[in-house]
Design a protein around this motif. Structure first.
Motif, PDB file in Angstrom:
ATOM      1  N   HIS A 152      53.369  27.639   4.561  1.00  0.00           N
ATOM      2  CA  HIS A 152      52.272  28.509   4.963  1.00  0.00           C
ATOM      3  C   HIS A 152      51.037  27.656   5.254  1.00  0.00           C
ATOM      4  O   HIS A 152      50.812  26.612   4.661  1.00  0.00           O
ATOM      5  CB  HIS A 152      51.961  29.518   3.851  1.00  0.00           C
ATOM      6  CG  HIS A 152      51.549  28.889   2.563  1.00  0.00           C
ATOM      7  ND1 HIS A 152      52.432  28.166   1.776  1.00  0.00           N
ATOM      8  CD2 HIS A 152      50.356  28.857   1.923  1.00  0.00           C
ATOM      9  CE1 HIS A 152      51.792  27.721   0.711  1.00  0.00           C
ATOM     10  NE2 HIS A 152      50.524  28.125   0.769  1.00  0.00           N
ATOM     11  N   GLY A 153      50.237  28.107   6.204  1.00  0.00           N
ATOM     12  CA  GLY A 153      49.008  27.405   6.535  1.00  0.00           C
ATOM     13  C   GLY A 153      49.203  26.115   7.302  1.00  0.00           C
ATOM     14  O   GLY A 153      48.295  25.281   7.367  1.00  0.00           O
ATOM     15  N   THR A 154      50.395  25.941   7.910  1.00  0.00           N
ATOM     16  CA  THR A 154      50.687  24.686   8.608  1.00  0.00           C
ATOM     17  C   THR A 154      50.654  24.862  10.125  1.00  0.00           C
ATOM     18  O   THR A 154      51.473  24.289  10.841  1.00  0.00           O
ATOM     19  CB  THR A 154      52.050  24.121   8.171  1.00  0.00           C
ATOM     20  OG1 THR A 154      53.072  25.120   8.388  1.00  0.00           O
ATOM     21  CG2 THR A 154      52.046  23.734   6.703  1.00  0.00           C
ATOM     22  N   ARG A 223      44.662  19.235   9.104  1.00  0.00           N
ATOM     23  CA  ARG A 223      44.169  20.170   8.084  1.00  0.00           C
ATOM     24  C   ARG A 223      45.222  21.251   7.809  1.00  0.00           C
ATOM     25  O   ARG A 223      45.707  21.909   8.730  1.00  0.00           O
ATOM     26  CB  ARG A 223      42.837  20.765   8.512  1.00  0.00           C
ATOM     27  CG  ARG A 223      41.823  19.653   8.771  1.00  0.00           C
ATOM     28  CD  ARG A 223      40.411  20.100   8.995  1.00  0.00           C
ATOM     29  NE  ARG A 223      39.631  18.948   9.428  1.00  0.00           N
ATOM     30  CZ  ARG A 223      39.116  18.027   8.612  1.00  0.00           C
ATOM     31  NH1 ARG A 223      39.284  18.158   7.306  1.00  0.00           N
ATOM     32  NH2 ARG A 223      38.445  16.996   9.084  1.00  0.00           N
ATOM     33  N   ILE A 224      45.545  21.400   6.522  1.00  0.00           N
ATOM     34  CA  ILE A 224      46.543  22.366   6.066  1.00  0.00           C
ATOM     35  C   ILE A 224      45.846  23.314   5.103  1.00  0.00           C
ATOM     36  O   ILE A 224      45.394  22.902   4.037  1.00  0.00           O
ATOM     37  CB  ILE A 224      47.719  21.653   5.379  1.00  0.00           C
ATOM     38  CG1 ILE A 224      48.381  20.656   6.349  1.00  0.00           C
ATOM     39  CG2 ILE A 224      48.733  22.663   4.866  1.00  0.00           C
ATOM     40  CD1 ILE A 224      49.359  19.712   5.682  1.00  0.00           C
ATOM     41  N   GLY A 225      45.743  24.586   5.482  1.00  0.00           N
ATOM     42  CA  GLY A 225      44.981  25.527   4.685  1.00  0.00           C
ATOM     43  C   GLY A 225      43.500  25.432   4.985  1.00  0.00           C
ATOM     44  O   GLY A 225      43.047  24.563   5.734  1.00  0.00           O
ATOM     45  N   VAL A 226      42.734  26.336   4.401  1.00  0.00           N
ATOM     46  CA  VAL A 226      41.288  26.414   4.647  1.00  0.00           C
ATOM     47  C   VAL A 226      40.545  25.894   3.429  1.00  0.00           C
ATOM     48  O   VAL A 226      40.647  26.461   2.342  1.00  0.00           O
ATOM     49  CB  VAL A 226      40.861  27.862   4.938  1.00  0.00           C
ATOM     50  CG1 VAL A 226      39.360  27.932   5.189  1.00  0.00           C
ATOM     51  CG2 VAL A 226      41.642  28.421   6.135  1.00  0.00           C
ATOM     52  N   ARG A 244      51.628  20.274  -2.012  1.00  0.00           N
ATOM     53  CA  ARG A 244      51.355  21.697  -1.801  1.00  0.00           C
ATOM     54  C   ARG A 244      52.500  22.589  -2.276  1.00  0.00           C
ATOM     55  O   ARG A 244      52.335  23.803  -2.420  1.00  0.00           O
ATOM     56  CB  ARG A 244      51.060  21.968  -0.319  1.00  0.00           C
ATOM     57  CG  ARG A 244      50.177  23.199  -0.117  1.00  0.00           C
ATOM     58  CD  ARG A 244      49.488  23.179   1.235  1.00  0.00           C
ATOM     59  NE  ARG A 244      48.457  24.197   1.284  1.00  0.00           N
ATOM     60  CZ  ARG A 244      48.527  25.303   2.036  1.00  0.00           C
ATOM     61  NH1 ARG A 244      49.593  25.525   2.782  1.00  0.00           N
ATOM     62  NH2 ARG A 244      47.533  26.166   2.043  1.00  0.00           N
ATOM     63  N   ASP A 249      47.959  27.035  -3.012  1.00  0.00           N
ATOM     64  CA  ASP A 249      46.721  27.635  -2.528  1.00  0.00           C
ATOM     65  C   ASP A 249      45.602  26.623  -2.340  1.00  0.00           C
ATOM     66  O   ASP A 249      44.467  26.999  -2.034  1.00  0.00           O
ATOM     67  CB  ASP A 249      46.257  28.731  -3.495  1.00  0.00           C
ATOM     68  CG  ASP A 249      47.254  29.876  -3.578  1.00  0.00           C
ATOM     69  OD1 ASP A 249      47.827  30.215  -2.531  1.00  0.00           O
ATOM     70  OD2 ASP A 249      47.469  30.400  -4.681  1.00  0.00           O
ATOM     71  N   ALA A 251      43.833  23.638  -0.238  1.00  0.00           N
ATOM     72  CA  ALA A 251      43.800  23.041   1.095  1.00  0.00           C
ATOM     73  C   ALA A 251      44.088  21.548   0.993  1.00  0.00           C
ATOM     74  O   ALA A 251      43.657  20.879   0.052  1.00  0.00           O
ATOM     75  CB  ALA A 251      42.446  23.275   1.741  1.00  0.00           C
TER      76      ALA A 251
END
Length: 344
Positions: A152-154, A223-226, A244, A249, A251
């Motif tokens: 997720h977030g990738t 950048r992976i996630g916020v 991760r 959760d 970043a």
């Protein structure tokens, strides 16, 4: 009659959706099978997505603005971008556009674009524009074989089925590749990192240098996630993705090398930085430099050290439970409950 005319124009425009976007939404760029821009009035930004190919989700030319909830078709884009009011004027503009020659958009030379300098940020952006999401591709296979399942977030990780590779001597080859978008703090793409893969995704490609970066990397990262008040920064993509798996959760910011890790720029919201070091002299130097820079800006810096060479090696050799236990004792106490996946 107007409705029939609109339907026919919409269908014809959809066959040239990318050319429409390049003409009327020039402040955007292509991201996979979508054109991304600020809004239908051609503002700079990334919240509006125009579908460039027919898919099960809808036909080419349909668009949605995630910021406002607006949606529409290519006729709406012509109307909004030019400030037109009457449908007759919109239809006339569409017919004028359709009467022009619009060849296929790839390669770059056919789009009327000057060749981008090799290794430049523009070359990196054009490469990323030709990629696909990694879901269901051999990139996902490759990462899973390295113990990495949570992805997720990738969104900055992409797949290219035939990425050029130029050996030091010999002809240019093509291999499938994982392409990582390098961005600045504002999210602008400044570079790209290529990991060429074996065709079945079992490992990296059997070539001399299976990883290469291009573009403007200094200060920037994949950048992976916020990021918020806490984030982790390290060197390798697989290293950070491995971390991760137990901090889902948090970043992450792979900087791609020790030298670039030492120079990474800090988000304005950052208050605590975990520095993920590789177990080598270059990693030690990057850690020390980054601690000094972070402390000078009032950011708490905490090193995270692997048991072996890096956290992906830990994950593969020791398993996720041992990785979780090894990371947990190095975290600030309030970050254990906030970020660690204790239930897995």
């Amino acid at each position: 009659m107007a409705r029939q005319d609109a339907s026919e124009l919409e269908h014809r425009l959809g066959r040239q959706a990318e050319a429409v976007c390049r003409h009327y939404l020039s402040n955007g760029d292509r991201q996979g099978n979508y054109w991304q821009v600020g809004d239908a009035r051609n503002a700079a930004g990334r919240s509006m997505f125009v579908r460039l190919r027919d898919t099960p989700k809808g036909p080419a030319g349909k668009w949605t603005d995630a910021a406002t909830g607006e949606h529409g078709d290519l006729l709406d884009i012509i109307r909004e971008s030019l400030g037109l009011i009457d449908f007759a004027d919109v239809a006339q503009e569409a017919r004028t556009f359709l009467s022009l020659p619009h060849p296929e958009p790839e390669p770059a030379s056919r789009r009327g674009l000057a060749p981008a300098p090799s290794g430049s940020p523009e070359a990196a952006r054009r490469l990323i524009a030709m990629t696909l999401p990694i879901t269901g591709t051999i990139v996902q296979t490759y990462l899973r074989r390295r113990g990495i399942a949570l992805l997720h977030g990738t969104g900055n990780l992409r797949f290219h089925p035939r990425c050029y590779y130029k050996p030091d001597d010999g002809p240019t080859e093509t291999w499938p590749a994982m392409i990582a978008a390098v961005t600045d703090l504002a999210g602008k793409i400044t570079g790209a990192h290529r990991t060429w893969l074996a065709p079945d995704g079992s490992d990296k490609a059997p070539i001399d240098i299976p990883r290469k970066a291009m573009g403007d990397l200094l200060g920037n990262a994949v950048r992976i996630g916020v990021p918020g008040s806490v984030m982790a920064a390290g060197e390798g993509i697989e290293t950070m993705l491995s971390l991760r798996q137990v901090l889902p959760d948090m970043a992450m910011a792979p900087a791609l090398s020790a030298a670039h890790l030492a120079a990474i720029l800090f988000p304005a919201t950052l208050r605590r930085l975990y520095i993920v070091r590789d177990d080598d002299p270059a990693g030690d130097g990057a850690r020390d430099m980054l601690i000094e820079r972070a402390n000078a800006e009032g950011i708490e810096a905490i090193p995270l050290s692997p048991a072996f060479g890096d956290f992906n090696e830990d994950l593969r050799r020791l398993g996720i439970d041992a990785l979780r236990a090894g990371v947990r004792v190095q975290l600030a106490p309030d970050d254990v409950a906030r970020f660690m996946n204790l239930a897995a």
